[in-house]
Design an enzyme around this catalytic site. Structure first.
Site, PDB file in Angstrom:
ATOM      1  N   SER A   1       0.794  -1.081   0.025  1.00  0.00           N
ATOM      2  CA  SER A   1       0.081   0.058   0.119  1.00  0.00           C
ATOM      3  C   SER A   1       0.961   1.205   0.088  1.00  0.00           C
ATOM      4  CB  SER A   1      -0.983   0.031   1.394  1.00  0.00           C
ATOM      5  OG  SER A   1      -0.269   0.446   2.260  1.00  0.00           O
ATOM      6  N   LYS A   2       0.151   2.325  -0.314  1.00  0.00           N
ATOM      7  CA  LYS A   2       1.184   3.475  -0.669  1.00  0.00           C
ATOM      8  C   LYS A   2       1.397   3.957   0.946  1.00  0.00           C
ATOM      9  CE  LYS A   2       1.271   7.662  -3.596  1.00  0.00           C
ATOM     10  NZ  LYS A   2       0.027   8.408  -3.046  1.00  0.00           N
TER      11      LYS A   2
END
Ligand code: GLU
Length: 476
Positions: A251-252
């Site tokens: 995930s970012k």
């Protein structure tokens, strides 16, 4: 082979990282490997989560990777528009059909009531679920709506069980009693994902829905909508999630790079595609290095694994080096433009054979080529003479090399290297140690590009200048 018609349906809520785009790749491969179609659809009905520019970045990412879509934004197609915010009337009319079929009902419960209900459920360790208060008072709800009370439309989850044969996970079964009455239309009249995805996948004639397995628990809701509308559902293929090295979902927020950041960092599309393909899929033959056409030929959905895939950055690096070495001189020369700004095509073409074997990323070209494109800055700690080489040996090598260059030695690099090697060995010095003197003189560092090729690149005059400067340094 039946052609697969499938889609990638990103929400423009951020930039794509490898996990998101791996799903797009599997969909693209499924379509291409069966002579089917790959559709791009932008799922932008959640206006609250819309991130400006992410839509353009999604298109740019897919184009950079070479995952061209047959229908979708900027391309058009028979089911246009492919942007959900432009299709809201369609979702509303289908919502009406669901109401008429008794498969959906209006709900005017206030956010406060719903929150209190959720809290209570949490306290009692029960799963959060709407209690259907409004289902039994639809006449009242109609009156409230007429008076302007905000309402949402909910799916009336039917009794019984939902089963389907997932292409990746095999037979899956849910007890409908466990499934919430999903909101289909929000009080602002916008559809939720769950309504829009079903309407579009049906109207756009998808044969397969290939998406992250996070959506498995939502699939019973979607199947209920298909049934209520009398539609044949597509084949569901829930592909495994991509985890990082700590086995957390990529995930970012956890620092995953976006695909466009990989592009900027000098990764090549074929390597990124190759590395992503191995996240949850394998050919079954042990082959790991795939060109794009090889992937299309080898890919089948049946070989996608249900267990989560772990992204290994080292594997991407090694694939990147391999794919760089597979590129044609012309392609590599073009690809290096960004990393060697201001360097002519001609110079880049001459650099390619020097750089090709030594790059992990295209960005490495910047540092590797720097000593050839301007004055060679001395790397810290690269002193003359280097370790294991005496000042006398270094001085003599620099003199010999200068004489060679003056005598036209750059026209036959192999012969020149051979003579200098012999000279060193005659003094009992290993060529590998001795040549570090030349590396430092020419490139400013004890290793890097092949030093004789580097001399040929900068030419006799500049080579002599550097050899003499190094010689002077030894004297001082
Ligand atoms: N818009 C959804 C997402 O971005 C798509 C899920 C699906 O493919 O159905 O996750």
């Amino acid at each position: 082979m039946t052609p697969i018609r499938t889609r990638f349906a990103p929400s423009p809520t951020g930039f794509l990282h490898l996990g998101n785009v791996r799903t797009a790749l599997f969909a693209w491969l499924a379509a291409r490997s069966t002579g089917g179609s790959f559709v791009l659809r932008v799922e932008d009905t959640d206006q609250g989560r819309y991130v400006a520019e992410s839509e353009a970045a999604i298109l740019e990412t897919l184009r950079w990777l070479g995952l061209e879509w047959d229908e979708g934004p900027e391309v058009g197609g028979p089911h246009a528009p492919y942007i959900q915010s432009l299709r809201v009337d369609l979702y509303r009319s289908h919502a009406e059909r669901l109401v008429e079929a008794g498969a959906a009902y209006w709900c005017t419960c206030t956010p406060e009531r719903l929150a209190a209900m959720r809290e209570e459920q949490q306290r009692n360790h029960r799963p959060p679920r709407y209690d259907r208060r409004c289902l039994g008072r639809q006449d009242e709800v109609a009156a409230e709506r007429a008076a302007g009370v905000p309402a949402v439309l909910r799916l009336r989850m039917p009794e019984g069980t939902t089963e389907w044969d997932d292409a990746v996970h095999g037979p899956l079964r849910y007890d409908n009693g466990e499934v919430d009455d999903q909101v289909l239309l929000k009080s602002d009249g916008f559809p939720t994902y769950h309504l829009a995805v079903v309407v579009d996948d049906h109207l756009m004639e998808m044969t397969h829905v290939i998406r992250s397995d996070e959506w498995i628990p939502s699939t019973p809701k979607h199947l209920a909508v298909y049934r209520a509308l009398g539609w044949e559902p597509p084949r569901f293929c829930h592909v495994p999630q991509v985890l990082d090295e700590q086995r957390q979902k990529l995930s970012k927020r956890r620092g995953a790079r976006t695909v466009l950041e990989y592009a900027e960092a000098g990764y090549v599309p074929d390597a990124v595609v190759n590395a992503m393909a191995l996240l949850g899929w394998s050919s079954g033959t042990g082959q790991e290095v795939f060109g794009r056409d090889e992937l299309v030929a080898a890919f089948t959905l049946e070989r996608v694994q249900p267990s989560p895939a772990v992204f290994d950055p080292q594997r991407l690096d090694s694939l990147n080096g391999l794919h760089i070495r597979r590129m044609s001189t012309e392609a590599l020369m073009e690809a290096l433009e960004f990393h060697l700004p201001g360097v002519s095509r001609e110079a880049r073409t001459r650099l390619v054979p020097l750089l090709r074997e030594r790059m992990v990323t295209l960005r490495d070209a910047t540092g590797l080529a720097a000593p050839l494109l301007g004055p060679a800055a001395r790397e810290e700690g690269a002193a003359l003479p280097p370790r294991r080489v005496s000042a006398a040996v270094a001085a003599r090598l620099l003199d010999d090399a200068a004489r060679e260059v003056e005598a036209g030695g750059l026209d036959d690099l192999e012969a020149m290297r051979h003579r200098l090697t012999e000279g060193l060995e005659a003094q009992g010095v290993r060529a590998r140690d001795g040549f570090r003197v030349l590396y430092i003189a020419i490139l400013g560092r004890p290793a890097g590009l092949p030093v004789f090729d580097a001399m040929a690149f900068i030419g006799a005059e500049e080579s002599l200048r550097r050899l003499r400067a190094a010689r002077a340094e030894l004297e001082s």
